[in-house]
Design a protein around this motif. Structure first.
Motif, PDB file in Angstrom:
ATOM      1  N   VAL A 111       5.856  35.721   9.619  1.00  0.00           N
ATOM      2  CA  VAL A 111       7.024  36.223   9.611  1.00  0.00           C
ATOM      3  C   VAL A 111       8.115  34.770   9.050  1.00  0.00           C
ATOM      4  CG1 VAL A 111       8.989  36.912  10.767  1.00  0.00           C
ATOM      5  CG2 VAL A 111       6.883  37.809  11.367  1.00  0.00           C
ATOM      6  N   LEU A 112       8.792  35.374   7.920  1.00  0.00           N
ATOM      7  CA  LEU A 112      10.073  34.424   7.645  1.00  0.00           C
ATOM      8  C   LEU A 112      11.291  34.803   8.381  1.00  0.00           C
ATOM      9  CD1 LEU A 112       9.732  33.396   4.026  1.00  0.00           C
ATOM     10  CD2 LEU A 112       9.360  31.803   6.022  1.00  0.00           C
ATOM     11  N   ALA A 113      11.725  34.262   9.246  1.00  0.00           N
ATOM     12  CA  ALA A 113      12.657  34.700  10.136  1.00  0.00           C
ATOM     13  C   ALA A 113      14.058  33.965   9.801  1.00  0.00           C
ATOM     14  CB  ALA A 113      12.544  34.742  11.615  1.00  0.00           C
ATOM     15  N   GLN A 114      15.107  34.524   9.474  1.00  0.00           N
ATOM     16  CA  GLN A 114      16.560  33.580   9.331  1.00  0.00           C
ATOM     17  C   GLN A 114      17.722  34.127  10.248  1.00  0.00           C
ATOM     18  OE1 GLN A 114      18.319  33.163   5.257  1.00  0.00           O
ATOM     19  NE2 GLN A 114      19.515  35.016   5.765  1.00  0.00           N
ATOM     20  N   GLY A 115      18.453  33.087  10.806  1.00  0.00           N
ATOM     21  CA  GLY A 115      19.264  33.495  11.577  1.00  0.00           C
ATOM     22  C   GLY A 115      18.826  33.561  13.084  1.00  0.00           C
ATOM     23  N   GLY A 116      20.008  34.111  13.870  1.00  0.00           N
ATOM     24  CA  GLY A 116      19.433  34.179  15.318  1.00  0.00           C
ATOM     25  C   GLY A 116      18.924  33.111  16.203  1.00  0.00           C
ATOM     26  N   GLY A 117      19.464  32.008  15.863  1.00  0.00           N
ATOM     27  CA  GLY A 117      19.085  30.711  16.344  1.00  0.00           C
ATOM     28  C   GLY A 117      17.579  30.310  16.109  1.00  0.00           C
ATOM     29  N   ALA A 118      17.100  31.042  14.995  1.00  0.00           N
ATOM     30  CA  ALA A 118      15.517  30.761  14.926  1.00  0.00           C
ATOM     31  C   ALA A 118      14.964  29.384  14.870  1.00  0.00           C
ATOM     32  CB  ALA A 118      15.110  31.586  13.575  1.00  0.00           C
ATOM     33  N   ALA A 119      16.080  28.385  13.902  1.00  0.00           N
ATOM     34  CA  ALA A 119      15.469  26.985  13.713  1.00  0.00           C
ATOM     35  C   ALA A 119      15.340  26.274  14.935  1.00  0.00           C
ATOM     36  CB  ALA A 119      16.641  26.577  12.596  1.00  0.00           C
ATOM     37  N   GLY A 120      16.165  26.712  15.836  1.00  0.00           N
ATOM     38  CA  GLY A 120      16.059  25.919  17.176  1.00  0.00           C
ATOM     39  C   GLY A 120      15.435  26.554  18.318  1.00  0.00           C
ATOM     40  N   ALA A 121      14.922  27.720  17.840  1.00  0.00           N
ATOM     41  CA  ALA A 121      14.205  28.563  19.086  1.00  0.00           C
ATOM     42  C   ALA A 121      12.658  27.856  19.538  1.00  0.00           C
ATOM     43  CB  ALA A 121      14.020  29.847  18.669  1.00  0.00           C
ATOM     44  N   GLY A 122      12.283  27.957  20.859  1.00  0.00           N
ATOM     45  CA  GLY A 122      11.065  27.532  21.164  1.00  0.00           C
ATOM     46  C   GLY A 122      10.237  28.703  21.422  1.00  0.00           C
ATOM     47  N   GLY A 123       8.863  28.347  21.532  1.00  0.00           N
ATOM     48  CA  GLY A 123       7.873  29.664  21.877  1.00  0.00           C
ATOM     49  C   GLY A 123       7.526  30.394  20.621  1.00  0.00           C
ATOM     50  N   CYS A 124       6.755  31.636  21.173  1.00  0.00           N
ATOM     51  CA  CYS A 124       6.083  32.089  19.723  1.00  0.00           C
ATOM     52  C   CYS A 124       6.770  33.512  19.566  1.00  0.00           C
ATOM     53  CB  CYS A 124       4.906  32.558  20.172  1.00  0.00           C
ATOM     54  SG  CYS A 124       3.767  31.136  20.353  1.00  0.00           S
ATOM     55  N   GLY A 178      20.544  30.769   5.063  1.00  0.00           N
ATOM     56  CA  GLY A 178      20.726  30.031   6.252  1.00  0.00           C
ATOM     57  C   GLY A 178      19.495  29.277   6.820  1.00  0.00           C
ATOM     58  N   ASP A 179      19.473  29.194   8.277  1.00  0.00           N
ATOM     59  CA  ASP A 179      18.308  28.409   8.781  1.00  0.00           C
ATOM     60  C   ASP A 179      17.094  29.521   8.647  1.00  0.00           C
ATOM     61  OD1 ASP A 179      20.265  26.683   9.074  1.00  0.00           O
ATOM     62  OD2 ASP A 179      20.129  26.721  11.222  1.00  0.00           O
ATOM     63  N   VAL A 180      15.845  29.078   8.210  1.00  0.00           N
ATOM     64  CA  VAL A 180      14.809  29.779   7.827  1.00  0.00           C
ATOM     65  C   VAL A 180      13.628  29.213   8.816  1.00  0.00           C
ATOM     66  CG1 VAL A 180      13.025  30.832   6.510  1.00  0.00           C
ATOM     67  CG2 VAL A 180      15.557  31.102   6.007  1.00  0.00           C
ATOM     68  N   VAL A 181      12.775  29.949   9.535  1.00  0.00           N
ATOM     69  CA  VAL A 181      11.558  29.525  10.196  1.00  0.00           C
ATOM     70  C   VAL A 181      10.532  30.269   9.837  1.00  0.00           C
ATOM     71  CG1 VAL A 181      10.367  29.255  12.479  1.00  0.00           C
ATOM     72  CG2 VAL A 181      13.035  28.588  12.160  1.00  0.00           C
ATOM     73  N   LEU A 182       9.305  29.667   9.656  1.00  0.00           N
ATOM     74  CA  LEU A 182       8.044  30.535   9.331  1.00  0.00           C
ATOM     75  C   LEU A 182       7.155  30.650  10.595  1.00  0.00           C
ATOM     76  CD1 LEU A 182       5.634  31.398   7.265  1.00  0.00           C
ATOM     77  CD2 LEU A 182       4.929  29.058   7.488  1.00  0.00           C
ATOM     78  N   LYS A 183       6.965  31.667  11.047  1.00  0.00           N
ATOM     79  CA  LYS A 183       6.015  31.767  12.576  1.00  0.00           C
ATOM     80  C   LYS A 183       5.062  32.744  12.166  1.00  0.00           C
ATOM     81  CE  LYS A 183      10.620  32.018  15.451  1.00  0.00           C
ATOM     82  NZ  LYS A 183      10.868  32.518  16.298  1.00  0.00           N
ATOM     83  N   PHE A 184       3.911  32.172  12.986  1.00  0.00           N
ATOM     84  CA  PHE A 184       2.888  33.063  12.844  1.00  0.00           C
ATOM     85  C   PHE A 184       2.761  33.700  14.555  1.00  0.00           C
ATOM     86  CE2 PHE A 184      -1.680  33.588  14.627  1.00  0.00           C
ATOM     87  CZ  PHE A 184      -1.744  34.776  13.946  1.00  0.00           C
ATOM     88  N   GLU A 185       2.717  34.838  14.759  1.00  0.00           N
ATOM     89  CA  GLU A 185       2.776  35.337  16.027  1.00  0.00           C
ATOM     90  C   GLU A 185       1.398  36.146  16.336  1.00  0.00           C
ATOM     91  OE1 GLU A 185       6.268  37.557  16.036  1.00  0.00           O
ATOM     92  OE2 GLU A 185       7.213  36.038  17.224  1.00  0.00           O
ATOM     93  N   PRO A 186       0.569  35.767  17.120  1.00  0.00           N
ATOM     94  CA  PRO A 186      -0.823  36.527  17.530  1.00  0.00           C
ATOM     95  C   PRO A 186      -0.640  37.783  18.048  1.00  0.00           C
ATOM     96  CG  PRO A 186      -0.398  34.812  19.023  1.00  0.00           C
ATOM     97  CD  PRO A 186       0.701  34.857  18.272  1.00  0.00           C
ATOM     98  N   PHE A 187      -1.824  38.612  18.195  1.00  0.00           N
ATOM     99  CA  PHE A 187      -1.815  39.767  18.800  1.00  0.00           C
ATOM    100  C   PHE A 187      -0.971  39.919  20.154  1.00  0.00           C
ATOM    101  CE2 PHE A 187      -4.370  42.792  21.681  1.00  0.00           C
ATOM    102  CZ  PHE A 187      -4.085  44.035  20.912  1.00  0.00           C
ATOM    103  N   VAL A 188      -0.563  41.168  20.699  1.00  0.00           N
ATOM    104  CA  VAL A 188      -0.101  41.112  21.887  1.00  0.00           C
ATOM    105  C   VAL A 188       0.053  42.776  22.278  1.00  0.00           C
ATOM    106  CG1 VAL A 188       2.325  41.360  21.020  1.00  0.00           C
ATOM    107  CG2 VAL A 188       1.954  40.593  23.533  1.00  0.00           C
ATOM    108  N   LEU A 189      -0.350  42.909  23.507  1.00  0.00           N
ATOM    109  CA  LEU A 189      -0.234  44.267  23.897  1.00  0.00           C
ATOM    110  C   LEU A 189       0.109  44.422  25.158  1.00  0.00           C
ATOM    111  CD1 LEU A 189      -1.443  47.189  23.500  1.00  0.00           C
ATOM    112  CD2 LEU A 189      -3.584  46.258  24.420  1.00  0.00           C
TER     113      LEU A 189
END
Length: 261
Positions: free
Chosen positions: A51-64, A95-106
């Protein structure tokens, strides 16, 4: 239990509430397998995404986890992704953009604790070592299948790219490797589930009075798993993984099922 069957019926009758409005193809086989068995009901899933996520505090967010509030997705891919697609999406950034990889979750609602323990055992053996069990209000038992081979890197600030194109290419290569490993783990999890639940085949969603056909499966599995523990020459498991945040578990009484790997 009547409460579980009521929750399962209500959950399966709901429309899909995800942004996509449908199951991810990569998670569909696992979801259908579990929902076709009496003691399980899936409540949310994601097959893994870049995901390329913009905004929502994305640039300073921790975790996955993606912070969905005030967050725009410039791009989302549920498989490997070419560099050109990421660069094209970055051109829309303001704005502030973060590249994220998020693995499988169920997340899976389970009838009894022993059902959750069976699912937890299969998940951990398949590589999802951050999986856990939570008991909520009213005895609601949730099993979360999770791993932590995630990635989160800020790329731009106020629309200005802060890293080189060469570095972005490197990040995409790393993210695609993680996605490939993620796909292998899902496949391993699905095959292991089929074996663990095989004795209960054909017992799809029976009435509560007939929901006991799967009980011997966990007892036999525990006996088989105990044998390597007595073998002084058994090969050790791989290293454990760090925890990641969970989004929708209703927990008031936590039973986080830690396992020694």
């Amino acid at each position: 239990m009547a409460a579980f069957w009521r929750r399962k019926a209500q959950r399966l009758a709901r429309a899909d509430g995800s942004r996509k409005g449908a199951l991810d193809p990569g998670a569909a086989a696992v979801v259908r397998l579990l929902n076709g068995r009496a003691p399980f009901c899936t409540t949310s899933s994601c097959s893994g995404r870049l995901v390329l996520a913009q905004g929502g505090g994305a640039a300073g967010a921790g975790g996955c986890g993606i912070h969905k509030q005030n967050c725009t997705w410039l791009m989302v891919a549920h498989g490997t992704c070419p560099k050109e697609e990421v660069m094209a999406a970055l051109e829309k950034a303001t704005g502030d953009v973060v590249l994220k990889f998020e693995p499988f979750v169920l997340h899976v609602l389970c009838e009894e604790l022993r059902d959750a323990q069976l699912l937890h055992s299969v998940a951990v053996d398949s590589g999802f070592r951050n999986s856990g069990i939570t008991v909520g209000k009213g005895g609601k038992i949730m099993m979360a299948v999770r791993s932590t081979h995630c990635l989160e890197v800020p790329l731009s600030h106020k629309g200005k790219l802060m890293v080189s194109e060469e570095y972005i290419e490197f990040l995409i290569h790393v993210a695609n490797q993680k996605m490939e490993e993620n796909i292998r783990r899902i496949d391993r999890f699905h095959r292991s589930l089929e074996l663990a639940l095989k004795p209960a085949a054909g017992a799809s969603s029976p009435p509560p009075g007939q929901a006991e056909t799967h009980r011997p499966v966990y007892r036999r599995r525990r006996k088989r798993r105990a044998e390597p523990e007595r073998d002084a020459h058994a090969a050790p498991e791989g290293p454990g993984e760090e925890p990641e945040p969970e989004s929708d578990t209703e927990s008031s009484l936590g039973i986080f099922a830690d396992m020694t790997i």
